[in-house]
Design a protein around this motif. Structure first.
Motif: not given
Length: 82
Positions: A47, A50-51, A54, A56, A58-59, A78
């Motif tokens: 998390v 990701e933050n 910026k 996200k 995937t599982s 990404r």
């Protein structure tokens, strides 16, 4: 952003969340190599990454990672596709 710069920023995130400034990350590092990196911390680190970037994940992507290098490769991918 260069891969080494991304690794350095991920290292800073790990140091901050694990409260250990001596952590040195490399592509081959795994949770077994870093004290305090358990399953709960793993989620917190994801998390935080990701933050910070910026993005996200995937599982499926997360489950495929075998080491820090694969996480960094996902970040690079990404950011290139952003």
């Amino acid at each position: 952003m260069e891969r080494q710069e991304i690794l350095s920023q991920v290292q800073d995130i790990f140091r901050d969340h694990l409260e250990d400034d001596s952590i040195v990350l490399a592509d081959e590092k795994t949770a077994n190599d870093v004290e305090g990196w358990d399953s709960l911390m793993h989620l917190q680190l994801i998390v935080a990454v990701e933050n910070h970037f910026k993005i996200k994940f995937t599982s499926k992507e997360i489950l495929q990672w075998k080491n820090v290098g694969e996480m960094v490769s996902s970040i690079v991918k990404r950011l290139e596709n952003a």
